[in-house]
Scaffold this motif. Sequence first.
Motif, PDB file in Angstrom:
ATOM      1  N   LEU A  72     -62.801  28.255 -41.169  1.00  0.00           N
ATOM      2  CA  LEU A  72     -62.689  27.232 -40.129  1.00  0.00           C
ATOM      3  C   LEU A  72     -63.366  27.778 -38.873  1.00  0.00           C
ATOM      4  CD1 LEU A  72     -59.084  25.791 -40.600  1.00  0.00           C
ATOM      5  CD2 LEU A  72     -61.237  25.123 -41.690  1.00  0.00           C
ATOM      6  N   LEU A  73     -64.689  27.770 -38.922  1.00  0.00           N
ATOM      7  CA  LEU A  73     -65.496  28.429 -37.883  1.00  0.00           C
ATOM      8  C   LEU A  73     -65.673  27.517 -36.673  1.00  0.00           C
ATOM      9  CD1 LEU A  73     -68.253  29.896 -40.231  1.00  0.00           C
ATOM     10  CD2 LEU A  73     -66.046  30.894 -39.600  1.00  0.00           C
ATOM     11  N   GLY A  74     -65.714  28.131 -35.494  1.00  0.00           N
ATOM     12  CA  GLY A  74     -65.962  27.392 -34.267  1.00  0.00           C
ATOM     13  C   GLY A  74     -64.717  27.031 -33.486  1.00  0.00           C
ATOM     14  N   ARG A  75     -63.534  27.347 -34.018  1.00  0.00           N
ATOM     15  CA  ARG A  75     -62.294  26.985 -33.324  1.00  0.00           C
ATOM     16  C   ARG A  75     -62.151  27.732 -31.996  1.00  0.00           C
ATOM     17  NH1 ARG A  75     -57.655  27.910 -37.632  1.00  0.00           N
ATOM     18  NH2 ARG A  75     -58.870  29.831 -37.931  1.00  0.00           N
ATOM     19  N   ASP A  76     -62.451  29.006 -32.001  1.00  0.00           N
ATOM     20  CA  ASP A  76     -62.321  29.781 -30.762  1.00  0.00           C
ATOM     21  C   ASP A  76     -63.372  29.359 -29.736  1.00  0.00           C
ATOM     22  OD1 ASP A  76     -60.278  31.056 -32.047  1.00  0.00           O
ATOM     23  OD2 ASP A  76     -61.381  32.909 -32.430  1.00  0.00           O
ATOM     24  N   ARG A  77     -64.529  28.958 -30.211  1.00  0.00           N
ATOM     25  CA  ARG A  77     -65.562  28.457 -29.308  1.00  0.00           C
ATOM     26  C   ARG A  77     -65.099  27.161 -28.636  1.00  0.00           C
ATOM     27  NH1 ARG A  77     -71.948  28.549 -30.680  1.00  0.00           N
ATOM     28  NH2 ARG A  77     -72.740  27.378 -28.892  1.00  0.00           N
ATOM     29  N   LEU A  78     -64.432  26.302 -29.393  1.00  0.00           N
ATOM     30  CA  LEU A  78     -63.870  25.082 -28.812  1.00  0.00           C
ATOM     31  C   LEU A  78     -62.862  25.432 -27.717  1.00  0.00           C
ATOM     32  CD1 LEU A  78     -62.601  21.918 -30.620  1.00  0.00           C
ATOM     33  CD2 LEU A  78     -61.118  23.106 -29.020  1.00  0.00           C
ATOM     34  N   ILE A  79     -61.965  26.367 -28.002  1.00  0.00           N
ATOM     35  CA  ILE A  79     -60.936  26.752 -27.027  1.00  0.00           C
ATOM     36  C   ILE A  79     -61.573  27.297 -25.760  1.00  0.00           C
ATOM     37  CG2 ILE A  79     -59.057  28.391 -26.594  1.00  0.00           C
ATOM     38  CD1 ILE A  79     -58.322  28.065 -29.588  1.00  0.00           C
ATOM     39  N   ASP A  80     -62.575  28.153 -25.893  1.00  0.00           N
ATOM     40  CA  ASP A  80     -63.258  28.709 -24.723  1.00  0.00           C
ATOM     41  C   ASP A  80     -63.916  27.618 -23.887  1.00  0.00           C
ATOM     42  OD1 ASP A  80     -62.521  31.303 -25.322  1.00  0.00           O
ATOM     43  OD2 ASP A  80     -64.391  31.790 -26.355  1.00  0.00           O
ATOM     44  N   GLY A  81     -64.348  26.540 -24.554  1.00  0.00           N
ATOM     45  CA  GLY A  81     -65.046  25.473 -23.847  1.00  0.00           C
ATOM     46  C   GLY A  81     -64.139  24.423 -23.241  1.00  0.00           C
ATOM     47  N   PHE A  90     -62.592  15.048 -24.308  1.00  0.00           N
ATOM     48  CA  PHE A  90     -62.149  15.193 -25.688  1.00  0.00           C
ATOM     49  C   PHE A  90     -63.067  16.181 -26.386  1.00  0.00           C
ATOM     50  CE2 PHE A  90     -62.868  13.770 -30.141  1.00  0.00           C
ATOM     51  CZ  PHE A  90     -61.637  14.139 -30.655  1.00  0.00           C
ATOM     52  N   HIS A  91     -62.479  17.114 -27.116  1.00  0.00           N
ATOM     53  CA  HIS A  91     -63.233  18.166 -27.793  1.00  0.00           C
ATOM     54  C   HIS A  91     -62.880  18.159 -29.275  1.00  0.00           C
ATOM     55  CE1 HIS A  91     -63.980  20.417 -23.861  1.00  0.00           C
ATOM     56  NE2 HIS A  91     -63.048  19.525 -23.559  1.00  0.00           N
ATOM     57  N   THR A  92     -63.882  18.354 -30.127  1.00  0.00           N
ATOM     58  CA  THR A  92     -63.603  18.438 -31.556  1.00  0.00           C
ATOM     59  C   THR A  92     -64.576  19.386 -32.241  1.00  0.00           C
ATOM     60  OG1 THR A  92     -63.177  17.157 -33.576  1.00  0.00           O
ATOM     61  CG2 THR A  92     -65.075  16.493 -32.243  1.00  0.00           C
ATOM     62  N   VAL A  93     -64.094  20.047 -33.274  1.00  0.00           N
ATOM     63  CA  VAL A  93     -64.945  20.845 -34.150  1.00  0.00           C
ATOM     64  C   VAL A  93     -64.504  20.556 -35.574  1.00  0.00           C
ATOM     65  CG1 VAL A  93     -63.462  22.908 -34.120  1.00  0.00           C
ATOM     66  CG2 VAL A  93     -65.915  23.136 -34.579  1.00  0.00           C
ATOM     67  N   ASP A  94     -65.483  20.474 -36.467  1.00  0.00           N
ATOM     68  CA  ASP A  94     -65.159  20.164 -37.858  1.00  0.00           C
ATOM     69  C   ASP A  94     -66.343  20.555 -38.737  1.00  0.00           C
ATOM     70  OD1 ASP A  94     -63.870  18.965 -40.186  1.00  0.00           O
ATOM     71  OD2 ASP A  94     -62.763  17.729 -38.743  1.00  0.00           O
ATOM     72  N   VAL A 150     -57.936  16.730 -24.561  1.00  0.00           N
ATOM     73  CA  VAL A 150     -57.395  16.500 -25.897  1.00  0.00           C
ATOM     74  C   VAL A 150     -58.392  17.089 -26.883  1.00  0.00           C
ATOM     75  CG1 VAL A 150     -56.666  14.823 -27.628  1.00  0.00           C
ATOM     76  CG2 VAL A 150     -56.202  14.380 -25.205  1.00  0.00           C
ATOM     77  N   PHE A 151     -57.895  17.791 -27.891  1.00  0.00           N
ATOM     78  CA  PHE A 151     -58.820  18.323 -28.889  1.00  0.00           C
ATOM     79  C   PHE A 151     -58.255  18.183 -30.291  1.00  0.00           C
ATOM     80  CE2 PHE A 151     -56.293  22.095 -27.849  1.00  0.00           C
ATOM     81  CZ  PHE A 151     -56.198  22.812 -29.038  1.00  0.00           C
ATOM     82  N   ILE A 152     -59.176  18.097 -31.243  1.00  0.00           N
ATOM     83  CA  ILE A 152     -58.845  18.048 -32.664  1.00  0.00           C
ATOM     84  C   ILE A 152     -59.743  19.054 -33.369  1.00  0.00           C
ATOM     85  CG2 ILE A 152     -58.730  16.657 -34.758  1.00  0.00           C
ATOM     86  CD1 ILE A 152     -58.407  14.184 -33.054  1.00  0.00           C
ATOM     87  N   SER A 153     -59.136  20.014 -34.025  1.00  0.00           N
ATOM     88  CA  SER A 153     -59.876  21.077 -34.699  1.00  0.00           C
ATOM     89  C   SER A 153     -59.705  20.953 -36.206  1.00  0.00           C
ATOM     90  CB  SER A 153     -59.363  22.445 -34.211  1.00  0.00           C
ATOM     91  OG  SER A 153     -59.898  23.491 -34.994  1.00  0.00           O
ATOM     92  N   TYR A 154     -60.782  20.642 -36.900  1.00  0.00           N
ATOM     93  CA  TYR A 154     -60.768  20.491 -38.354  1.00  0.00           C
ATOM     94  C   TYR A 154     -59.667  19.534 -38.805  1.00  0.00           C
ATOM     95  CZ  TYR A 154     -64.335  24.050 -38.852  1.00  0.00           C
ATOM     96  OH  TYR A 154     -65.530  24.737 -38.788  1.00  0.00           O
ATOM     97  N   GLY A 155     -59.485  18.481 -38.035  1.00  0.00           N
ATOM     98  CA  GLY A 155     -58.523  17.458 -38.395  1.00  0.00           C
ATOM     99  C   GLY A 155     -59.164  16.139 -38.778  1.00  0.00           C
ATOM    100  N   LEU A 156     -60.288  15.812 -38.142  1.00  0.00           N
ATOM    101  CA  LEU A 156     -60.927  14.523 -38.415  1.00  0.00           C
ATOM    102  C   LEU A 156     -61.339  14.391 -39.876  1.00  0.00           C
ATOM    103  CD1 LEU A 156     -63.159  14.134 -35.226  1.00  0.00           C
ATOM    104  CD2 LEU A 156     -60.952  13.042 -35.712  1.00  0.00           C
TER     105      LEU A 156
END
Length: 219
Positions: A37-46, A157-161, A128-134
């Motif tokens: 599940l790559l990119g989650r920490d990058r989302l948090i930093d952003g 709104f931030h998302t990574v998937d 609001v963010f969704i990480s690997y949920g969509l």
Amino acid sequence: MTGTDAIEKKDGHHGGLMDAIYRNQRHFYDVTRKYYLLGRDRLIDGLDVPLGGKVLEAACGTGRNLVLAARRYPDARFYGLDISGEMLKQARKNIVKAGLGNRICIAEGDATSFDPQALFGVDAFDRVFISYGLSMIPPWREAIEEAIRHLKADGTFHTVDFGQQDELPRWFRRALVTWLARFHVDPRADLEEVLASAGRMACFEHLYRDYARLGVVHR
């Protein structure tokens, strides 16, 4: 309302399906998922949360991201909801273990339709963010709309998937998609277009040779 007390009752087929999938997996979910599940920490930093800001993670799972985000932004308050009561059992444990029960509040709810005032006593969020949920929410477009609806006027709104692995070997994509389907995960090929139509898109990135995609949208 404390972070470990705000668990609401749910019903519905998708919630039951998620409970069935994660009833046992929740115990080792974070150990295994960190490898793909790559990119989650990058989302948090952003997230760039303002001082005293309020942040919601929809489909928060085990609370892993909430714990890391709360440490990253110590002046903010965090909220999480998930349709799976089984995942929230693990989230409560992780939040208490991290000593963050006074700053993280979780509740059981549907990312496509929820009332933050009823769940958390909060009217709107700065982020609001969704990480690997969509990729696991069948009406995922509604989840994006609902997230943006509960943002403050200047919120994001931030998302990574999962991406489409366009720059990776075809065999890799076929194997990944087949494996993900076992867990009812369906990467959203038109994520960029949907985000662009949902608000003013600040950025959209293809990460790790399009293994993952990250987007940020202003309300």
